[in-house]
Design an enzyme around this catalytic site. Structure first.
Site, PDB file in Angstrom:
ATOM      1  CB  SER A  97     -13.377 -15.833  -1.587  1.00 55.88           C
ATOM      2  OG  SER A  97     -12.444 -15.009  -1.536  1.00 55.88           O
ATOM      3  CE  LYS A 149       8.937  -1.627  -9.467  1.00 57.30           C
ATOM      4  NZ  LYS A 149       7.716  -1.246  -9.579  1.00 57.30           N
TER       5      LYS A 149
END
Length: 253
Positions: A97, A149
């Site tokens: 990764s 949001k």
């Protein structure tokens, strides 16, 4: 007095020559543990790049990855270093990764035969604590501006729209990751399903798909740096024992 001064100057010159011969011309830099704060590693890589005494660098990595941004910071530091002098990555245990991302621009990647390599993918996860909150009797109150949001909060199940918004970010980051790997390693981006898709490989399997160059142990990695650096008398740096202990402690906490 003039004779004494000249002799003293000669002795100092000889001493300086001895000191220069004793100074290390090869350096090993290590990246261990999860990747979150990489400021120290980046500083070490940049310092080695600027040090004219250093002719080659071994970047030893044993990390499961971590956050994207700091992984890219290390990747760019390795790329800058490669432009000035040879750099070899040694996969000592896990090169996966973010830690693989950090390593892609090295001149060569050598992996321990027992190491794990790959996991080229991106993940974002969170918990849905709404049922637990109901049992405890906790409710959230929100005032927001902006449709998305509240995306990713744990007080309720994410809506399909919110999941699509998060997936947009994840897919964009994944495409960037794959593109950078394909560019640095000279791989076919259209065949990324062979080496990306978060596949986890043994060292041998990673070599077969082009993620690493060769298999070997630390001894082999050091020898390769010495060959690429073309130094006549290889002298490696010795890491301070206290610094080594603190790095190990930081990686384990």
């Amino acid at each position: 007095s003039q004779t004494i001064r000249i002799e003293a100057d000669n002795e100092l010159a000889d001493l300086g020559g001895v000191i220069n011969e004793m100074a290390n011309n090869l350096q090993e830099i290590k990246l261990t543990g999860p990747i979150f704060d990489t400021a120290e590693v980046v500083e070490e890589l940049d310092k080695a790049r600027k040090d004219t005494q250093i002719k080659g660098v071994l970047f030893t990595v044993d990390s499961p990855g971590g956050a994207v941004s700091p992984s890219i910071e290390v990747m760019q530091a390795v790329k800058r270093l490669k432009e000035k002098k040879p750099v070899v990555v040694y996969a000592a245990g896990v090169l996966a990764s973010g830690s693989y991302y950090a390593s892609i621009w090295a001149d060569e990647i050598i992996a321990n035969p027992g190491s794990m390599v790959g996991s080229i993918g991106v993940i974002l996860q969170g918990a849905d604590l709404s049922e637990l909150m109901d049992k405890v009797g906790i409710k959230t109150q929100v005032v927001k501006a902006g449709k998305y949001k509240q995306v990713g909060t744990a007080d309720r199940e994410w809506s399909p729209e919110e999941k699509r918004e998060l997936e947009k970010v994840i897919q964009g980051t994944y495409k960037m990751f794959v593109h950078d790997v394909a560019t640095a390693r000279n791989l076919d981006e259209k065949r990324s399903d062979l080496y990306a898709d978060a596949h986890i490989f043994t060292a041998q399997q990673a070599k077969e798909v082009g993620l690493i160059d060769t298999l070997g142990v630390a001894y082999d990695a050091r020898k390769r740096v010495e060959e690429l650096s073309e130094v006549k008398k290889p002298l490696w740096n010795k890491e301070d024992k206290f610094d080594k202990m603190m790095k190990k402690f930081a990686a384990e906490t």
